[in-house]
Design an enzyme around this catalytic site. Structure first.
Site, PDB file in Angstrom:
ATOM      1  N   ASP A 322       0.878  -1.161   0.000  1.00 34.52           N
ATOM      2  CA  ASP A 322       0.000   0.000   0.000  1.00 34.52           C
ATOM      3  C   ASP A 322       0.924   1.221   0.000  1.00 34.52           C
ATOM      4  O   ASP A 322       2.087   1.113   0.399  1.00 34.52           O
ATOM      5  CB  ASP A 322      -0.874  -0.017   1.248  1.00 34.52           C
ATOM      6  CG  ASP A 322      -1.711   1.244   1.385  1.00 34.52           C
ATOM      7  OD1 ASP A 322      -2.394   1.590   0.422  1.00 34.52           O
ATOM      8  OD2 ASP A 322      -1.642   1.884   2.453  1.00 34.52           O
ATOM      9  N   ASP A 516      -1.187  -0.613   6.241  1.00 31.06           N
ATOM     10  CA  ASP A 516      -1.334  -0.096   7.603  1.00 31.06           C
ATOM     11  C   ASP A 516      -2.740   0.367   7.930  1.00 31.06           C
ATOM     12  O   ASP A 516      -3.091   0.482   9.095  1.00 31.06           O
ATOM     13  CB  ASP A 516      -0.390   1.096   7.819  1.00 31.06           C
ATOM     14  CG  ASP A 516      -0.904   2.339   7.130  1.00 31.06           C
ATOM     15  OD1 ASP A 516      -0.984   2.327   5.887  1.00 31.06           O
ATOM     16  OD2 ASP A 516      -1.252   3.297   7.823  1.00 31.06           O
ATOM     17  N   ASP A 520      -6.977  -1.650   4.378  1.00 30.16           N
ATOM     18  CA  ASP A 520      -6.065  -2.695   3.912  1.00 30.16           C
ATOM     19  C   ASP A 520      -6.413  -4.061   4.490  1.00 30.16           C
ATOM     20  O   ASP A 520      -5.864  -5.072   4.037  1.00 30.16           O
ATOM     21  CB  ASP A 520      -4.621  -2.353   4.301  1.00 30.16           C
ATOM     22  CG  ASP A 520      -4.133  -1.086   3.624  1.00 30.16           C
ATOM     23  OD1 ASP A 520      -4.539  -0.842   2.482  1.00 30.16           O
ATOM     24  OD2 ASP A 520      -3.356  -0.345   4.251  1.00 30.16           O
TER      25      ASP A 520
END
Length: 623
Positions: A322, A516, A520
């Protein structure tokens, strides 16, 4: 040493002394002693050192667990007594107990290493009552209470500093030895040690939901999730032991019956065969290797939820990231305001009002840039549209704040910005008012993290982001990533990971996803290995992840993979070494080449060497 280990050591010493005494008596004091005298002399040291093994074997047989290492040792040593090999019988049991003590000490050292590293459970929390500080159980503290942490004390609960400043030792969480500074307004995590000033902290999470509680829970449950190699060894031992007992029985009976050979010689070979065949080295060293690997990772501020995840991580060949909060700091700031049909101040003001309830980093940066205080009274209905933005009624008018997709959805005629960054567009009652540009900063060690992954043989590095193509491609270019996918909603990220998983070379390799945020969590669950940036990560991401990095350094990912590869290398070494020596000495024993001493080495000696090798997995990896 524990009390139990000290007792075992005393028994070993006493038994060894009695064994030497028995040997002296039967060799020099008594002249050609009767077998009964010999038996009595050697039974004393045998009883001292072997009574617990005999008890365990009898208890297990009573519970239907016949074929285990206790049964093998009892069968081999009692058989040695039957054929008159009294000293050998005692020696075998004595050396077996030495090996067991060595194993116990090694496991204890591993446990102590983890418990010292994870010795973060707070004993108390200071709270002010009637003008005095009172020590209370951290579980009694509620969210919103103010606790006082004095220099040298461990922070018992997560919270925000409302007064005071200090340096914090975060080594127990992150593995970093360098203290970090904390001041008023900073978030602090439980488990850190306050080094200097007095801190007044407003608690944001109760003990059961705090960082320290989650870490302790992860460590305590990590051993329950076994790797394939561990499960294989467990199943192997279950079938292997009865097979070798049957083989030993056949070895003792068939040659004398069929070929008319000496019974005593072949029974002795069968007993040697039993001692050699004991699977201690495998049963002990393989779980100990994974335990050591998890402990070594903990010392680096990397929490692995089980040996199975360590095994899967060692096979990783594709790492998917990410962007925000993982490769970038996630600290956004307004870098440009481009109004179309209103003033800059009004554009920022409307966006800040619309984002009043949002705690997203982008929303926070807009609110911080607003020159006026936001007024909740101006707000009507607020509707958040996942991955697009927010719709809000402000002063009775409908305001849309978000991406170009939100503008298109609302039929607003918008235009792109020439600047690189996250562009937030603003429209009121369907009329485009302009846009705000927000930029994020790349973490200092993100580029180094990608380089380290490439050096470890990672085939592909990918970044997934909801940002614009321009922002995504610029960051990917700077970091040297192989692929980048932009303008993705949470569901799109799962779809991309599914696509990447389908491109793998069968089941030989694994895909790791690093994130994080709460968005996600679905991707972390879908990937072969989910890695959460723990210190700044959301609870949902930490819960969904298989591995948690206790600080926000992407370079720790390479460290985790290196630890996993080293652990699996040690596991393979132990399996090959233990099986290789076993097979070699088993063949020698069957042909009468190996005596009871070679048998002891093949059992205890191999176990000790394998345990020493396993303990290398505990070593702290250089960052």
């Amino acid at each position: 040493m524990t009390r139990k280990q000290k007792k075992t050591l005393v028994r070993i010493i006493v038994s060894a002394v009695l064994l030497i005494l028995a040997y002296f008596l039967t060799s020099f004091v008594f002249e050609d002693p009767d077998w009964r005298i010999k038996l009595l002399c050697f039974l004393a040291p045998y009883a001292v050192i072997g009574w617990d093994i005999l008890f365990k074997a009898g208890r297990n047989i009573a519970h239907g667990q016949v074929f285990d290492e206790n049964f093998l040792m009892c069968l081999a040593t009692i058989g040695a007594f039957v054929i008159g090999e009294y000293p050998e019988a005692v020696f075998v049991m004595l050396f077996y107990q030495v090996g067991e003590l060595f194993q116990s000490c090694a496991v204890e050292k591993s446990r102590r290493s983890i418990s010292e590293m994870m010795d973060i459970r707070p004993d108390y929390a200071n709270i002010e009552r009637d003008g005095e500080l009172v020590r209370v159980d951290p579980e009694e503290i509620k969210t919103g209470d103010v606790i006082v942490v004095k220099p040298g004390e461990r922070i018992p609960l997560d919270g925000v500093i409302i007064s005071g400043n200090s340096s914090l030792d975060t080594a127990a969480l992150t593995g970093e030895s360098k203290p970090c500074d904390a001041e008023e307004g900073d978030n602090v995590l439980s488990g850190c040690v306050n080094l200097s000033g007095v801190l007044n902290i407003r608690v944001t999470k109760e003990f059961g939901q705090s960082t320290v509680s989650k870490i302790l829970d992860l460590v305590e449950n990590s051993s329950s999730k076994k790797a394939k190699a561990e499960n294989f060894i467990t199943k192997f031992a279950r079938y292997y032991t009865p097979c070798v007992v049957i083989a030993a029985a056949l070895l003792a009976v068939i040659p004398p019956l069929v070929l008319g050979l000496d019974w005593g010689d072949w029974i002795q070979r069968a007993l040697i065969f039993l001692v050699i065949s004991c699977p201690c080295a495998l049963v002990i060293s393989v779980p100990l290797s994974f335990f050591g690997g998890i402990g070594g990772a903990s010392r680096n501020g990397i929490l692995v939820k089980g040996g199975n995840y360590l095994e899967a991580l060692s096979k990783t060949d594709c790492v998917v990231f990410d962007k925000t909060g993982t490769l970038t700091k996630g600290v956004f700031a307004v870098t440009a305001v481009h109004p179309d049909k209103c003033s800059k101040e009004r554009l920022i003001e409307l966006a800040a009002e619309a984002e009043f309830y949002s705690d997203h980093p982008i929303a926070r940066s807009i609110k911080e840039a607003c020159p006026k205080e936001t007024d909740k009274g101006r707000l009507g209905e607020v509707k958040e549209i996942s991955g697009h933005g927010v719709e809000a009624i402000i002063d009775g008018k409908r305001v849309c704040v978000g991406s170009g997709k939100l503008m298109e959805k609302d039929g607003v005629n918008w235009h792109r910005c020439h600047k690189t960054g996250t562009t937030v567009h603003v429209a009121e009652e369907g009329e485009y008012l302009g846009h705000i540009v927000i930029s994020d900063e790349i973490k200092p060690d993100s580029e180094e993290a990608i380089k380290r992954l490439k050096l470890l043989g990672i085939r592909k590095t990918v970044m997934l982001t909801g940002d614009s193509k321009e922002v995504g491609e610029e960051i990917a270019g700077k970091l040297g990533l192989d692929e980048v996918y932009t303008r993705l909603l949470p569901a799109d990220k799962v779809e991309k990971v599914e696509k990447l998983l389908s491109e793998r070379d069968g089941k030989r390799y694994a895909l790791a996803f690093v994130g994080d945020g709460i968005n996600d969590a679905p991707v972390l669950s879908r990937a072969d290995i989910g890695i959460a940036m723990g210190a700044i990560g959301s609870d949902a991401a930490i819960e969904a992840a298989d591995i948690v990095l206790m600080d926000d350094k992407p370079s720790k990912i390479a460290s985790a993979i290196r630890i996993a590869k080293r652990t699996m290398r040690i596991v393979r070494q132990n399996i090959v070494f233990a099986l290789g020596i076993k097979v070699l000495v088993l063949v020698m024993g069957a042909f009468g080449i190996a005596n009871m001493w070679e048998a002891v080495f093949a059992d205890v000696g191999v176990s000790v060497i394998a345990i020493l090798n396993s303990m290398r997995a505990m070593k702290k990896t250089e960052q």
